[in-house]
Write a protein that holds these residues in place. Structure first.
Motif, PDB file in Angstrom:
ATOM      1  N   ASP A 149      -2.461 -33.863 -26.032  1.00 15.64           N
ATOM      2  CA  ASP A 149      -2.551 -35.323 -25.912  1.00 15.64           C
ATOM      3  C   ASP A 149      -3.596 -35.714 -24.863  1.00 15.64           C
ATOM      4  O   ASP A 149      -4.308 -36.712 -25.030  1.00 15.64           O
ATOM      5  N   GLY A 150      -3.683 -34.959 -23.791  1.00 16.90           N
ATOM      6  CA  GLY A 150      -4.697 -35.236 -22.765  1.00 16.90           C
ATOM      7  C   GLY A 150      -6.103 -35.099 -23.324  1.00 16.90           C
ATOM      8  O   GLY A 150      -6.986 -35.914 -23.037  1.00 16.90           O
ATOM      9  N   GLN A 151      -6.328 -34.063 -24.139  1.00 18.76           N
ATOM     10  CA  GLN A 151      -7.644 -33.879 -24.762  1.00 18.76           C
ATOM     11  C   GLN A 151      -7.946 -35.031 -25.722  1.00 18.76           C
ATOM     12  O   GLN A 151      -9.067 -35.537 -25.772  1.00 18.76           O
ATOM     13  N   VAL A 152      -6.950 -35.445 -26.494  1.00 14.62           N
ATOM     14  CA  VAL A 152      -7.165 -36.536 -27.458  1.00 14.62           C
ATOM     15  C   VAL A 152      -7.531 -37.814 -26.711  1.00 14.62           C
ATOM     16  O   VAL A 152      -8.502 -38.499 -27.047  1.00 14.62           O
ATOM     17  N   ARG A 153      -6.743 -38.155 -25.681  1.00  9.11           N
ATOM     18  CA  ARG A 153      -6.978 -39.424 -24.984  1.00  9.11           C
ATOM     19  C   ARG A 153      -8.339 -39.432 -24.288  1.00  9.11           C
ATOM     20  O   ARG A 153      -9.071 -40.429 -24.336  1.00  9.11           O
ATOM     21  N   GLY A 154      -8.691 -38.329 -23.635  1.00 10.03           N
ATOM     22  CA  GLY A 154      -9.999 -38.272 -22.985  1.00 10.03           C
ATOM     23  C   GLY A 154     -11.122 -38.352 -24.000  1.00 10.03           C
ATOM     24  O   GLY A 154     -12.138 -39.013 -23.777  1.00 10.03           O
ATOM     25  N   GLY A 155     -10.928 -37.694 -25.139  1.00 13.84           N
ATOM     26  CA  GLY A 155     -11.949 -37.708 -26.181  1.00 13.84           C
ATOM     27  C   GLY A 155     -12.127 -39.101 -26.772  1.00 13.84           C
ATOM     28  O   GLY A 155     -13.255 -39.570 -26.965  1.00 13.84           O
ATOM     29  N   GLN A 179      -7.347 -33.620 -15.329  1.00 11.50           N
ATOM     30  CA  GLN A 179      -7.759 -32.470 -16.130  1.00 11.50           C
ATOM     31  C   GLN A 179      -8.664 -31.585 -15.281  1.00 11.50           C
ATOM     32  O   GLN A 179      -8.214 -30.605 -14.713  1.00 11.50           O
ATOM     33  N   CYS A 180      -9.939 -31.964 -15.128  1.00 10.09           N
ATOM     34  CA  CYS A 180     -10.805 -31.086 -14.322  1.00 10.09           C
ATOM     35  C   CYS A 180     -10.493 -31.225 -12.836  1.00 10.09           C
ATOM     36  O   CYS A 180     -10.799 -30.335 -12.059  1.00 10.09           O
TER      37      CYS A 180
END
Lengths: 771, 166
Positions: free
Chosen positions: A658-664, B101-102
């Motif tokens: 979910d973190g990857q989706v939201r950042g993307g 994240q990072c």
């Protein structure tokens, strides 16, 4: 990280490896011209300045360069000099490296480097570069085309257009954008006298490719270079290529035998690093009267800037675009030509999504235009063309085989969620309040985890794809996993631990991931292209399986059972069906190491194993929905609601996904609404600070709701599919679709991103909607 | 010739005396003269907020402050948030809500939010819109901000109602 104890490259001090450890600082004198011959370079005054230790130029370094090659006849070879020696081809290109004992003094002294510039005419757009009289950036090119590939051709295309009830023709464009990691590029290089080795700490996604690039540029054997990526403050593709500054810093440390550090400032990052996504699509599509696509014909032009980046080359965008344009739709006949066109701007590197934000935007706009032309619902037109349930694996006209996905299901679920969550009523309320409001959709798949079978189609001299992992259990039962992938905020420590711990029957807390060090890991390809969990994690899973089988052999011998009956779970090896027969895994690890003579297995590698994984690639898919509200008075566009239906196969860690989706999504929505790198017609950059280049803050974003579907992949060890880029891929099309839905009643639509208030003002002014 | 000045300041309660060049920024002094490298530099022109520290109780961009301006001041950096190894409530909320994240922008967000919540006081309530506006002061390129906004709201809720289970 939360405690402020992260260690990023600019935080590091030199070690005691170097005989003279005092840290030196590099600063680069850069071209003020977009295109100029470099005459004599006078470094005398700079050398006399306080604190300056050395000044390097192309000549004094022996003209090193980075050479990225595609093994195709249609590819024009260009060398990217580490420092420009004869010609500077964009504003910001480095011409001299000043090395001083203090970073402020190094910056002072770059002002004293005097260059005899002979300015040349420059080109700053595809149109300028393609003009018959355009100046050439590199000798021998036709129209500044560094690559010009007719990737697909088909006799049926012309016939389909001749007979089709509906032909849609349009030009689509997306602006040049900057990846903008919060940490700019940075590098610290020092010479290790004892190991006869250059040690480089660098903020990179690809430590091994940095090693290869430096070795090739400086003529060193690779073992003489150790590249370590400490904590990396975001990459998004900008750091999956090798920067000339990294090589220059390495060369300076090598020459001076002293540690040298460079940390890019934001102006350098915005002007002299890498950009991406500047593309133009001239497309024709033929449809039948029910909205089925019959043929697709695309001319794809990518503004690649001044050079081919190492190791991907300038072909990365046009090859991706031309190969994958049909996407999730069944296109029977296809012709596509892709070009990389050189301009006097910073080079283009892969940036999150690589061409797929654009091709999804093109295909979704074609569906919407066909629906408008035929008076059909745009979602029905999509459904008629989507690769549907029961049609997988589907091999497209582009020769790509799409593995099992949920393209139709994702769209159906997104539409259902949009209704259930009350978006339609909300859109009406916004409209009643005097705003223009609209809802847009984007259906797409994302090819992830490309192994060499897919990558070799591109014919790169350096073909990436596989990765190798080493799994070791120590005598106390703790596990160390070494990988050639190189995470930088994607939570690989957690995800890899889950994959490996699950197979070894230990707790994830008992595992540590070692990554980002070329002396520790086998040659690997780093972290980009949504590859790490599938490829790196797959290799780690395979290696863990080997270690698990050895643990079972040891346990079987101790428990006098068959290895097939041993199960590893909760830190214990147990005999299935026998409650009493169990032994802690830590005890197995101890005896396997310290009583090795009792176990024949030790002859075959003990409790460590190496495995490589090189999959064909696997497609995740998603459907995005966006709602925007436009104030017709100010033309401000506000992202109002956002929904993602995501299918990345087996979800290993939902929080990370979910973190990857939201950042993307945030990056993709910003590409649709805010971000663009601008130049004047002479190639002078106009977006040189974060006041000119607008990155999204929390105020421009809304909450992003995520719903998961799970269609496991047959091509990964865990059933997972890569998913690091999907958010960025789908968002521009969904947001542009929402804007066009908002404008629908006015009879206008837009085919480019970003859509800025001035663009809306222009169209609303014409229609009289703005008052 | 360098224009040097002698200054004293408190960082996270610790007293420091040092001699700095007039043009040396507070961020560079904290990072490289005193070793507080948790303060990060993302733009060096006051937009991204990665270098935010608490200067005499107020959030400040350390890249826009000269060291000499901090003479006699009390500075709090990310290294001063936790109690030893125990995360502060705000740091824990960042972890719980996947607000990083990072991690490069994280120290700046933590100091910005801590300064705001401290000044607002434990009884203050915060709407989701106010939390989003606060978070909009700084840039993050990884998370899309949702987790950061949630962490702000959770911390504010817990400080207002310590027994409320947050």
């Amino acid at each position: 990280m939360l405690l402020g104890r992260g260690r990023f490259t600019a935080d590091l001090n030199p070690t005691s490896r170097t005989p003279e450890p005092g840290l030196l600082y590099a600063a680069f004198a850069r071209s003020p011209h977009a295109h100029a011959r470099v005459g004599a370079i006078d470094t005398e005054n700079a050398l006399k300045a306080d604190g300056v230790v050395a000044v390097f130029t192309a000549a004094s370094l022996g003209h090193p360069c980075l050479l990225a090659m595609l093994e195709r006849e249609e590819f024009q070879v260009t060398r990217m000099p580490i420092l420009a020696g004869e010609t500077a081809r964009f504003v910001g290109e480095p011409v001299a490296a000043v090395i001083a004992d203090d970073p402020y003094r190094a910056e002072d002294a770059i002002e004293l480097v005097e260059v005899d510039w002979d300015p040349l005419p420059a080109v700053s757009s595809i149109e300028q570069a393609e003009a018959a009289t355009a100046p050439r950036l590199h000798a021998g090119t036709d129209g500044n085309r560094l690559v010009d590939l007719l990737m697909f051709d088909d006799d049926r295309v012309a016939a389909a257009f001749a007979e089709a009830p509906l032909t849609v023709s349009a030009t689509f464009a997306s602006a040049r954008v900057a990846a903008l990691p919060l940490e700019g590029r940075a590098c610290l290089a020092e010479w290790d006298d004892r190991d006869d080795q250059l040690v480089m700490y660098t903020s990179t996604q690809v430590p091994h490719q940095v090693r290869s690039g430096v070795a090739q540029a400086l003529g060193l054997p690779e073992r003489q270079i150790r590249v370590i990526a400490p904590d990396v403050g975001g990459g998004f593709g900008l750091k999956c290529v090798v920067g000339r500054e990294e090589v220059a810093v390495a060369a300076a440390a090598l020459r001076l035998r002293r540690p040298v550090r460079w940390a890019e400032d934001r102006q350098e990052n915005l002007t002299a690093a890498f950009h991406g996504h500047e593309q133009r699509y001239r497309v024709r599509a033929a449809f039948d009267d029910e909205g089925r696509i019959l043929a697709l014909d695309a001319e794809i032009d990518c503004d690649t800037g001044a050079y081919s980046v190492f190791p991907f080359t300038c072909a990365v965008e046009p090859l991706m675009a031309a190969t994958e344009l049909p996407g999730v739709y069944k296109v029977p006949a296809y012709r596509a030509r892709g070009r990389a066109i050189a301009t006097n701007k910073a080079p283009a590197a892969p940036y999150r999504g690589v061409s797929r934000p654009q091709i999804v935007l093109v295909m979704e706009r074609l569906m919407e235009k066909a629906a408008a032309g035929l008076g059909l619902d745009p979602l029905h037109v999509r459904r008629r063309n989507l690769i549907g349930p029961g049609e997988f694996p589907y091999t497209g006209v582009n020769k790509i085989t799409y593995d099992e996905g949920s393209y139709r299901e994702a769209l159906d679920l997104a539409e259902q969620q949009v209704c259930e969550r009350g978006w339609l009523a909300e859109r009406d309320r916004l409209r009643d309040g005097g705003l223009l409001a609209g809802i847009g959709y984007a259906c797409f798949s994302e090819r992830t985890a490309y192994g060499t079978p897919a990558m070799s189609q591109r014919r790169m001299r350096m073909t990436p794809g596989y990765d190798t992992a080493l799994v070791r259990m120590d005598p106390t039962g703790e596990v160390i996993v070494t990988t050639g992938t190189c995470g930088h905020g994607q939570g690989h420590e957690t995800t890899f631990a889950q994959i490996v711990a699950d197979r070894l029957g230990v707790h994830p807390d008992n595992m540590r991931l070692r990554q980002g060090d070329t002396d520790l890991a086998s040659y690997g390809w780093g972290t980009w292209g949504s590859r790490s969990v599938v490829i790196g994690g797959g290799a780690a899973g395979r290696a863990a399986d080997i270690v698990a089988s050895r643990l079972k052999n040891v346990a079987a011998q101790l428990l006098e059972a068959s290895p097939a009956d041993i199960e590893l779970a909760e830190g214990t090896a147990r005999v299935r069906g026998d409650e009493g027969a169990a032994i802690p895994i830590a005890e197995l690890a101890r005896v396997a190491h310290f009583q090795a003579h009792r176990f024949a297995e030790f002859g075959s590698g003990g409790l460590e194993a190496r495995a490589t994984f090189d999959p064909p690639g696997t497609f995740s898919n998603a459907c995005h929905a966006a709602m925007v509200a436009i104030d017709p008075g100010t033309c401000a566009i506000r992202l109002h609601r956002y929904l993602v239906v995501e299918d990345c196969g087996v979800v290993i860690n939902p929080v990370v996904v979910d973190g990857q989706v939201r950042g993307g999504v945030t990056q993709g929505a910003a590409a649709a609404l805010l971000e663009r790198v601008c130049f004047d017609p002479d190639g002078q950059p106009l977006t040189t600070t974060l006041m000119d280049y607008l990155a999204p803050t929390a105020a421009e974003m809304c909450d992003i709701d995520i719903v998961h579907l799970q269609t496991p992949s047959r091509f990964s060890e865990t059933g997972a599919k890569g998913m690091g880029e999907g958010g960025t891929i789908g968002a521009p099309a969904a947001v542009l679709g929402a804007i066009n839905d908002a404008l629908r009643d006015l009879g206008v639509s837009l085919d480019h991103i970003p859509v800025l208030p001035q663009d809306l003002s222009a169209v609303l002014g014409v229609t009289g909607a703005a008052r | 010739v360098k224009d040097m000045h002698s200054i004293t300041l408190q960082v996270n309660g610790r007293h420091h005396e040092l001699v700095v060049e007039a043009r040396r920024t507070l961020a560079d002094m904290l990072r490289h003269d005193l070793g507080y490298t948790g303060t990060h530099l993302g733009c060096e022109h006051g937009i991204c907020g990665a270098c935010t520290v608490i200067l005499d109780g107020q959030p400040a961009r350390a890249c826009l402050v000269f060291s000499v301006q901090a003479d006699g001041a009390s500075v709090r950096t990310v290294e001063g948030l936790a109690d030893g190894e125990a995360l502060s409530d705000l740091q824990q909320a960042f972890s719980d809500h996947h607000a990083l994240q990072c991690g490069f922008c994280t120290p700046g967000f933590l100091m910005l939010i801590e300064a705001y919540l401290s000044e607002a006081g434990p009884g203050a309530s915060l709407s989701p819109e106010q939390a989003r506006e606060l978070v909009a002061s700084n840039l993050c390129r990884c998370t899309g901000y949702q987790g950061i906004v949630e962490a702000v709201l959770a911390t504010a809720r817990a400080r207002r109602d310590p027994g409320g289970g947050g």
